[in-house]
Design an enzyme around this catalytic site. Sequence first.
Site, PDB file in Angstrom:
ATOM      1  N   GLY A  72       1.280  -1.085  -0.104  1.00 11.47           N
ATOM      2  CA  GLY A  72       0.015  -0.259  -0.064  1.00 11.47           C
ATOM      3  C   GLY A  72       0.547   1.087   0.079  1.00 11.47           C
ATOM      4  O   GLY A  72       0.840   2.542  -0.647  1.00 11.47           O
ATOM      5  N   ASN A 151      -7.912   4.082   9.555  1.00 14.24           N
ATOM      6  CA  ASN A 151      -7.542   3.008   9.794  1.00 14.24           C
ATOM      7  C   ASN A 151      -7.274   2.881  11.650  1.00 14.24           C
ATOM      8  O   ASN A 151      -7.478   1.874  11.329  1.00 14.24           O
ATOM      9  CB  ASN A 151      -5.438   2.335   9.215  1.00 14.24           C
ATOM     10  CG  ASN A 151      -4.972   3.911   9.471  1.00 14.24           C
ATOM     11  OD1 ASN A 151      -4.931   4.970   9.119  1.00 14.24           O
ATOM     12  ND2 ASN A 151      -3.965   3.560  10.481  1.00 14.24           N
ATOM     13  N   GLN A 179      -7.619   0.550   3.438  1.00 13.61           N
ATOM     14  CA  GLN A 179      -8.822  -0.315   4.667  1.00 13.61           C
ATOM     15  C   GLN A 179     -10.344  -0.531   4.258  1.00 13.61           C
ATOM     16  O   GLN A 179     -10.921  -1.485   4.805  1.00 13.61           O
ATOM     17  CB  GLN A 179      -9.056   0.774   6.560  1.00 13.61           C
ATOM     18  CG  GLN A 179      -7.282   0.652   6.345  1.00 13.61           C
ATOM     19  CD  GLN A 179      -6.866  -0.065   7.525  1.00 13.61           C
ATOM     20  OE1 GLN A 179      -8.110  -1.362   8.053  1.00 13.61           O
ATOM     21  NE2 GLN A 179      -5.614  -0.883   7.477  1.00 13.61           N
ATOM     22  N   SER A 199      -3.865  -2.814  -0.663  1.00 13.98           N
ATOM     23  CA  SER A 199      -2.513  -3.584  -0.088  1.00 13.98           C
ATOM     24  C   SER A 199      -3.498  -4.739   0.213  1.00 13.98           C
ATOM     25  O   SER A 199      -4.244  -4.902   0.715  1.00 13.98           O
ATOM     26  CB  SER A 199      -2.358  -2.933   0.841  1.00 13.98           C
ATOM     27  OG  SER A 199      -1.693  -3.432   1.794  1.00 13.98           O
ATOM     28  N   CYS A 324       6.254   4.426  19.257  1.00 13.12           N
ATOM     29  CA  CYS A 324       6.522   4.483  20.116  1.00 13.12           C
ATOM     30  C   CYS A 324       8.233   5.201  19.737  1.00 13.12           C
ATOM     31  O   CYS A 324       8.738   5.283  18.668  1.00 13.12           O
ATOM     32  CB  CYS A 324       7.298   3.270  20.434  1.00 13.12           C
ATOM     33  SG  CYS A 324       7.102   2.794  21.846  1.00 13.12           S
TER      34      CYS A 324
HETATM   35  N1  PLP Z   1      -2.978   3.472   4.019  1.00 11.72           N
HETATM   36  C1  PLP Z   1      -3.544   3.055   5.092  1.00 11.72           C
HETATM   37  C2  PLP Z   1      -5.299   3.161   5.517  1.00 11.72           C
HETATM   38  C3  PLP Z   1      -2.659   2.196   5.954  1.00 11.72           C
HETATM   39  O1  PLP Z   1      -3.540   1.591   6.912  1.00 11.72           O
HETATM   40  C4  PLP Z   1      -1.745   1.149   5.740  1.00 11.72           C
HETATM   41  C5  PLP Z   1      -0.837   0.588   6.473  1.00 11.72           C
HETATM   42  O2  PLP Z   1      -1.964   0.474   7.625  1.00 11.72           O
HETATM   43  C6  PLP Z   1      -1.722   1.833   4.149  1.00 11.72           C
HETATM   44  C7  PLP Z   1      -1.758   2.941   3.351  1.00 11.72           C
HETATM   45  C8  PLP Z   1      -0.269   1.190   4.320  1.00 11.72           C
HETATM   46  O3  PLP Z   1       0.006  -0.945   3.542  1.00 11.72           O
HETATM   47  P1  PLP Z   1       0.929  -1.124   3.700  1.00 11.72           P
HETATM   48  O4  PLP Z   1       1.255  -1.889   4.632  1.00 11.72           O
HETATM   49  O5  PLP Z   1       0.393  -2.712   1.750  1.00 11.72           O
HETATM   50  O6  PLP Z   1       2.138  -0.574   2.684  1.00 11.72           O
END
Ligand code: PLP
Length: 399
Positions: A72, A151, A179, A199, A324
């Site tokens: 993603g 997310n 998401q 993703s 963190c």
């Molecule tokens: N965008 C959102 C809203 C996400 O929640 C995430 C991953 O948590 C990503 C992008 C990034 O995806 P990836 O882990 O496949 O790089």
Amino acid sequence: MKDCIYLDNNATTKIDEDVLSAMLPYLIDYYGNPSSAHSFGKQAKKAIYQARIQVSSLLGAKNSEIVFTSCGTEGDNMAILSSLKTKSNKNHIITTKVEHSAILNLCTKLEKEGYIITYLSVDRKGQIDLNELQNSLSENTALVSIMYANNETGVIFPIEEIGNIVKQYDVIFHVDGVQIVGKVPLNMKNSTIDLLTLSAHKIHGPKGIGCLYVRENIKLQPLLVGGNQEYKRRGGTENVAGIVGLGKAAELATIYLNTAPKVKYLRDKLEKGILSTISNTFINGDIHNRLFNTTNIGFQDIEGEGILSYLDKFKIYASSGSACTSGSVEPSHVLKALKIPYNILHGSIRFSLSRFTKESEIDYVLEILPNIINQLRNIYSLRENESKQLKESNIIVAI
Ligand code: PLP
């Protein structure tokens, strides 16, 4: 991991066994290079073709509109950087304060390079103000990049309403769909979205593979230049097994869309159970417009990290959304943007469910969580009393 209770599905999901079975032959038997001229390579090429059909039908898109990526994050980066190249006479980007770091950290970098970024604010529910969006758009805006669902809180933005405003201008509209995909039916054909990121590991597929939907009238400027893979839009030998896994996960996501009510029932049971048995607990974000699998709950006057480590002892896995940084716990930028009060923000936990979540697991969490919170609140109030007494005695010494 058989006996854990996994409630962190917005971070990543368990791979579906059917996905794994679909992938294995492309790691063991049909390991040819899809660019090879021989028939062994062509088998791999055929598998990619099949996966492209599976992904495009999940999105209601054309096969040629799918570009496979490594994740993603790559999709998000590709969307933004490509759009800026396409609209090279403009230097303004609009996004929101609650995007994933894949967008926000890139925007910070671009700001340093001279781009002007508008970060739309959100209200207490986590929703943007469409008037602020309208007023921010100008002839200088190259791109609007807004996530479909958050997310951390699960809050869903009214993407088509946003798209209708955006499309009053000559602007590329990118949506981070990581998401939302697989949770609600999507149809790119009738959408205002130009670019959409997804993703695989969020939809019970493997990690390290994703795709960018690219509307056919949008010219994608490649991020990786090399071979002619992905119709010259992304160089590099394809991750065939990963692509097959994404294809299968997409196919299953369409089938399992009907499990949404069951997951929502379990999420609601968890949420209501917590709110009714534990005092001073609050839901963060819009309770109506949000993902059916997500709840973000603030437990007043305790640290989220404390809750997580207690839960961890019981093999219950959730998330706090905090990061963190150099030893200190930075509160979530999303909850900060929602202006959640400090003593709730620090005790906020995200529980995110999946179609594999069982009712017995939710019951177990509801059984043990009130005790955990009680114990933590006792510890925190003891500590607070101690530090108060210490302060008072210092004052006496000082006098
Ligand atoms: N965008 C959102 C809203 C996400 O929640 C995430 C991953 O948590 C990503 C992008 C990034 O995806 P990836 O882990 O496949 O790089």
